[in-house]
Design a protein around this motif. Structure first.
Motif, PDB file in Angstrom:
ATOM      1  N   VAL A   1     -12.635   6.623 -30.245  1.00 44.86           N
ATOM      2  CA  VAL A   1     -11.174   6.470 -30.183  1.00 44.86           C
ATOM      3  C   VAL A   1     -10.572   6.502 -31.590  1.00 44.86           C
ATOM      4  N   ALA A   2     -11.259   5.915 -32.548  1.00 37.60           N
ATOM      5  CA  ALA A   2     -10.771   5.923 -33.935  1.00 37.60           C
ATOM      6  C   ALA A   2     -10.831   7.337 -34.504  1.00 37.60           C
ATOM      7  N   ARG A   3     -11.935   8.028 -34.238  1.00 33.48           N
ATOM      8  CA  ARG A   3     -12.086   9.406 -34.719  1.00 33.48           C
ATOM      9  C   ARG A   3     -10.987  10.289 -34.142  1.00 33.48           C
ATOM     10  N   LEU A   4     -10.739  10.162 -32.850  1.00 30.49           N
ATOM     11  CA  LEU A   4      -9.712  10.974 -32.194  1.00 30.49           C
ATOM     12  C   LEU A   4      -8.322  10.690 -32.776  1.00 30.49           C
ATOM     13  N   ALA A   5      -8.011   9.427 -32.982  1.00 24.66           N
ATOM     14  CA  ALA A   5      -6.709   9.070 -33.559  1.00 24.66           C
ATOM     15  C   ALA A   5      -6.575   9.605 -34.981  1.00 24.66           C
ATOM     16  N   LEU A   6      -7.647   9.524 -35.753  1.00 23.04           N
ATOM     17  CA  LEU A   6      -7.600  10.031 -37.127  1.00 23.04           C
ATOM     18  C   LEU A   6      -7.478  11.559 -37.158  1.00 23.04           C
ATOM     19  N   ILE A   7      -8.127  12.236 -36.210  1.00 20.94           N
ATOM     20  CA  ILE A   7      -7.955  13.699 -36.099  1.00 20.94           C
ATOM     21  C   ILE A   7      -6.486  14.009 -35.811  1.00 20.94           C
ATOM     22  N   GLY A   8      -5.864  13.234 -34.929  1.00 22.49           N
ATOM     23  CA  GLY A   8      -4.441  13.436 -34.629  1.00 22.49           C
ATOM     24  C   GLY A   8      -3.574  13.227 -35.857  1.00 22.49           C
ATOM     25  N   TRP A   9      -3.877  12.182 -36.631  1.00 22.74           N
ATOM     26  CA  TRP A   9      -3.098  11.939 -37.847  1.00 22.74           C
ATOM     27  C   TRP A   9      -3.281  13.084 -38.837  1.00 22.74           C
ATOM     28  N   MET A  10      -4.524  13.540 -38.987  1.00 21.96           N
ATOM     29  CA  MET A  10      -4.774  14.629 -39.923  1.00 21.96           C
ATOM     30  C   MET A  10      -4.071  15.916 -39.493  1.00 21.96           C
ATOM     31  N   ALA A  11      -4.029  16.178 -38.190  1.00 24.19           N
ATOM     32  CA  ALA A  11      -3.310  17.359 -37.698  1.00 24.19           C
ATOM     33  C   ALA A  11      -1.822  17.235 -38.016  1.00 24.19           C
ATOM     34  N   SER A  12      -1.287  16.017 -37.902  1.00 19.74           N
ATOM     35  CA  SER A  12       0.133  15.833 -38.246  1.00 19.74           C
ATOM     36  C   SER A  12       0.348  16.006 -39.745  1.00 19.74           C
ATOM     37  N   VAL A  13      -0.594  15.545 -40.559  1.00 16.83           N
ATOM     38  CA  VAL A  13      -0.502  15.737 -42.018  1.00 16.83           C
ATOM     39  C   VAL A  13      -0.453  17.229 -42.332  1.00 16.83           C
ATOM     40  N   GLU A  14      -1.334  17.996 -41.700  1.00 17.13           N
ATOM     41  CA  GLU A  14      -1.366  19.438 -41.943  1.00 17.13           C
ATOM     42  C   GLU A  14      -0.068  20.105 -41.502  1.00 17.13           C
TER      43      GLU A  14
ATOM     44  N   LEU B   1      -0.160   6.998 -41.270  1.00 18.27           N
ATOM     45  CA  LEU B   1      -1.534   6.489 -41.323  1.00 18.27           C
ATOM     46  C   LEU B   1      -1.567   5.024 -40.931  1.00 18.27           C
ATOM     47  N   ARG B   2      -0.633   4.255 -41.466  1.00 15.00           N
ATOM     48  CA  ARG B   2      -0.568   2.828 -41.118  1.00 15.00           C
ATOM     49  C   ARG B   2      -0.392   2.637 -39.611  1.00 15.00           C
ATOM     50  N   ASP B   3       0.521   3.397 -39.027  1.00 15.18           N
ATOM     51  CA  ASP B   3       0.754   3.310 -37.578  1.00 15.18           C
ATOM     52  C   ASP B   3      -0.491   3.736 -36.790  1.00 15.18           C
ATOM     53  N   THR B   4      -1.186   4.749 -37.280  1.00 13.48           N
ATOM     54  CA  THR B   4      -2.414   5.208 -36.622  1.00 13.48           C
ATOM     55  C   THR B   4      -3.489   4.127 -36.681  1.00 13.48           C
ATOM     56  N   LEU B   5      -3.646   3.487 -37.832  1.00  5.68           N
ATOM     57  CA  LEU B   5      -4.642   2.421 -37.963  1.00  5.68           C
ATOM     58  C   LEU B   5      -4.310   1.235 -37.055  1.00  5.68           C
ATOM     59  N   CYS B   6      -3.031   0.930 -36.895  1.00 12.22           N
ATOM     60  CA  CYS B   6      -2.625  -0.150 -35.984  1.00 12.22           C
ATOM     61  C   CYS B   6      -2.915   0.227 -34.529  1.00 12.22           C
ATOM     62  N   ALA B   7      -2.676   1.484 -34.179  1.00 10.75           N
ATOM     63  CA  ALA B   7      -2.976   1.951 -32.818  1.00 10.75           C
ATOM     64  C   ALA B   7      -4.480   1.901 -32.563  1.00 10.75           C
ATOM     65  N   ILE B   8      -5.272   2.292 -33.543  1.00  6.27           N
ATOM     66  CA  ILE B   8      -6.727   2.246 -33.397  1.00  6.27           C
ATOM     67  C   ILE B   8      -7.183   0.819 -33.113  1.00  6.27           C
ATOM     68  N   GLU B   9      -6.614  -0.141 -33.837  1.00 10.19           N
ATOM     69  CA  GLU B   9      -6.996  -1.549 -33.647  1.00 10.19           C
ATOM     70  C   GLU B   9      -6.775  -1.993 -32.208  1.00 10.19           C
ATOM     71  N   LYS B  10      -5.713  -1.526 -31.584  1.00  8.89           N
ATOM     72  CA  LYS B  10      -5.421  -1.918 -30.195  1.00  8.89           C
ATOM     73  C   LYS B  10      -6.485  -1.405 -29.227  1.00  8.89           C
TER      74      LYS B  10
ATOM     75  N   CYS C   1     -12.278  -2.221 -35.195  1.00 10.73           N
ATOM     76  CA  CYS C   1     -11.690  -1.452 -36.299  1.00 10.73           C
ATOM     77  C   CYS C   1     -10.297  -2.007 -36.600  1.00 10.73           C
ATOM     78  N   PRO C   2     -10.237  -3.201 -37.196  1.00  6.74           N
ATOM     79  CA  PRO C   2      -8.927  -3.798 -37.464  1.00  6.74           C
ATOM     80  C   PRO C   2      -8.143  -3.006 -38.516  1.00  6.74           C
ATOM     81  N   ALA C   3      -6.838  -2.967 -38.316  1.00  4.04           N
ATOM     82  CA  ALA C   3      -5.963  -2.307 -39.311  1.00  4.04           C
ATOM     83  C   ALA C   3      -5.934  -3.170 -40.561  1.00  4.04           C
ATOM     84  N   PRO C   4      -6.063  -2.535 -41.723  1.00  4.31           N
ATOM     85  CA  PRO C   4      -5.947  -3.316 -42.959  1.00  4.31           C
ATOM     86  C   PRO C   4      -4.570  -3.970 -43.041  1.00  4.31           C
TER      87      PRO C   4
END
Length: 184
Positions: free
Chosen positions: A124-137, A162-171, A176-179
């Motif tokens: 789930v964390a990998r998938l969310a980070l892939i989504g964030w990276m696609a948005s960055v691109e 990124l912050r919002d993605t890390l918070c979503a991952i934590e849920k 994988c808690p958000a920093p």
């Protein structure tokens, strides 16, 4: 040269003339124009990843700022290479896409290691980070078209994403808690 001339219009003679070497020397090292093109893409990717890895010793908030700013600077100053990396190169180029996917995996591993001490984050964390990276691109490509916003504004937008993605991952992945929110 690939930034100023289409891939098909550029000949090995043009490349050799620009480099000031014999065409045979280029064929010796790269075998073909495609080999040369892929070497340029791989070199550009290595530079992009090296920029991200240079921030490892900084405090987390500064590391994120420096990494994203370096990413945007790279894209801004190497637009042709950046577009080739992100869009897959000339047409649909499976080798360029594989290079891009390798970069994504390295960045996900780096984010996972820095955020949670996991070089292989849960699915789930990998998938969310892939989504964030696609948005960055996507954001970066659109920004490069008109650059209507200052780089600082784009950087702030990407950091917030990124912050919002890390918070979503934590849920979805409590391991994988958000920093804690940095002061930016």
């Amino acid at each position: 040269m690939f930034a100023d001339t289409s891939y098909d219009a550029l000949s090995m003679d043009d490349i050799a003339r620009q480099a000031g070497v014999a065409k045979g020397l280029i064929y010796y090292y790269f075998k073909s124009k495609r080999g040369y093109y892929l070497a340029i893409i791989e070199d550009a990717v290595a530079e992009l990843v090296a920029r991200a890895e240079q921030t490892r010793d900084l405090p987390p908030a500064e590391r994120v700022q420096q990494t994203i700013d370096g990413y945007l600077r790279y894209a801004q100053h190497h637009q042709a290479a950046y577009r080739a990396i992100v869009t897959g190169g000339v047409g649909f180029d499976s080798q360029v896409l594989a290079i891009r996917d390798g970069v994504r995996e390295r960045l996900i591993s780096t984010i996972g290691a820095l955020a949670w001490g996991l070089s292989s984050p849960p699915p789930v964390a990998r998938l969310a980070l892939i989504g964030w990276m696609a948005s960055v691109e996507g954001i970066t490509l659109d920004w490069l078209q008109g650059q209507e916003l200052e780089r600082d504004a784009v950087r702030a937008l990407l950091i917030r994403g990124l912050r919002d993605t890390l918070c979503a991952i934590e849920k979805f992945a409590p391991q994988c808690p958000a920093p804690s929110a940095p002061r930016l």
